[in-house]
Scaffold this active site. Structure first.
Site, mmCIF file in Angstrom:
data_model
loop_
_atom_site.group_PDB
_atom_site.id
_atom_site.type_symbol
_atom_site.label_atom_id
_atom_site.label_comp_id
_atom_site.label_asym_id
_atom_site.label_seq_id
_atom_site.Cartn_x
_atom_site.Cartn_y
_atom_site.Cartn_z
ATOM 1 N N ARG A 161 0.857 -1.174 0.000
ATOM 2 C CA ARG A 161 0.000 0.000 0.000
ATOM 3 C C ARG A 161 0.898 1.230 0.000
ATOM 4 O O ARG A 161 2.013 1.202 0.529
ATOM 5 C CB ARG A 161 -0.903 0.015 1.238
ATOM 6 C CG ARG A 161 -1.805 -1.201 1.374
ATOM 7 C CD ARG A 161 -2.548 -1.163 2.709
ATOM 8 N NE ARG A 161 -3.461 -2.299 2.867
ATOM 9 C CZ ARG A 161 -3.144 -3.452 3.441
ATOM 10 N NH1 ARG A 161 -1.910 -3.638 3.926
ATOM 11 N NH2 ARG A 161 -4.034 -4.427 3.537
ATOM 12 N N HIS A 257 -4.039 2.590 -5.291
ATOM 13 C CA HIS A 257 -3.883 1.141 -5.201
ATOM 14 C C HIS A 257 -3.606 0.487 -6.557
ATOM 15 O O HIS A 257 -3.529 -0.742 -6.636
ATOM 16 C CB HIS A 257 -5.152 0.515 -4.614
ATOM 17 C CG HIS A 257 -5.093 0.320 -3.123
ATOM 18 N ND1 HIS A 257 -4.110 0.879 -2.327
ATOM 19 C CD2 HIS A 257 -5.893 -0.376 -2.268
ATOM 20 C CE1 HIS A 257 -4.316 0.536 -1.062
ATOM 21 N NE2 HIS A 257 -5.387 -0.224 -1.002
#
Length: 313
Positions: A161, A257
């Site tokens: 992430r 993402h």
């Protein structure tokens, strides 16, 4: 976390205690706690309008009414996106479950109130060719270009992430073993390998880029550093990705993402076991990871439909 005036309001006292419980005892991620805090402020305001300032006064009808108000909007407050409304109701359910377990209320009025089922959105992964073009940018030998290339390579190579990547310190990376320690949600750590291109980009950045950036600040252990010598923020890292995608001519929507989704999808398309991908992504449940298998099945269907002579028969 209590605010001024909360000592006179049992409801807001309970909210503050629940948020402290999530932070201190449960180790809940900071972003999640912040989101729940906003949701529960909305809930407290909603109950106050109904003349309720104590959890013992709340009924299931109050909880249902709040869920409806979040989905449809109320007064001058706009409706929330379905996923945000579901999260708000989840925060409310957690609050009431906590209050009941602590003995503050005689029952749990939210126990049987379920959030509406959400349409499962498939993660958006870039084709490999787009990823390779993106990773070729930015080019150059200046400190920021070297940093940006190392950041993008590491994001795609590890599936991290953006918040995990920006939270890295130099000591979290073992370039000899080509592994990195990532701090995931809920305080869970995982060791993830990375590839040779990521190592080469990190070597170049750490030797020729990072020292110049760190010299502009007061010294930091952060791996990725901004132009002022401090830790690169999530927003700064997201801007790096967005700018590289624009320069690479990628027209598909790009999100923070995007490289994480691409990492998972490309692994599964290459034959990786879903359980391995779960561990690499740091998902607590394999169910979360299985959404990526839907992406690969859809890709297979598309290829079949456009290439098999009898696909439309």
């Amino acid at each position: 976390m209590a605010q001024a005036g909360d000592s006179q309001n049992p409801l807001r006292q309970a909210v503050a205690a629940y948020l402290d419980h999530l932070t201190v005892e449960r180790g809940t991620a900071r972003n999640t706690v912040d989101g729940y805090s906003r949701d529960l402020r909305r809930y407290a305001d909603h109950l106050a309008e109904a003349g309720v300032n104590d959890l013992r006064q709340v009924s299931s009808d109050h909880v249902v009414a709040f869920g409806v108000a979040m989905r449809r909007g109320h007064g001058d407050r706009p409706a929330l996106a379905p996923s945000s409304a579901a999260r708000a109701l989840s925060a409310v359910r957690g609050l009431h479950r906590f209050a009941h377990a602590e003995g503050w209320t005689g029952d749990d009025p939210a126990r049987d109130v379920r959030p509406p089922s959400l349409t499962r959105r498939l993660p958006k992964a870039l084709p490999l060719g787009d990823v390779l073009r993106l990773l070729d940018l930015p080019a150059g030998e200046d400190a920021r270009a070297l940093r940006d290339k190392a950041l993008l390579e590491l994001l795609y190579s590890t599936g991290a992430r953006i918040s995990e990547a920006t939270g890295l310190d130099v000591d979290d990376v073992d370039r000899d073993d080509r592994t990195v320690v990532l701090d995931g949600k809920g305080g869970r750590q995982r060791l993830v390998p990375f590839g040779r291109p990521a190592r080469e980009a990190l070597d170049a950045y750490l030797v020729r880029g990072r020292p110049a950036l760190v010299a502009k600040g007061r010294g930091t252990g952060a791996l990725f550093v901004n132009a002022r010598g401090g830790r690169l923020s999530r927003q700064g890292a997201w801007q790096v990705l967005k700018s590289a995608a624009e320069r690479a001519g990628i027209t598909a929507p790009v999100s923070p993402h995007t490289l994480r989704h691409s990492f998972a999808t490309h692994l599964l398309e290459g034959g990786a076991d879903v359980r391995v991908v779960q561990e690499l992504l740091g998902h607590a449940s394999v169910t979360t990871t299985q959404v990526y298998t839907l992406v690969t099945v859809n890709t297979l269907r598309e290829v079949y439909a456009t290439t098999h002579p009898r696909a439309l028969g």
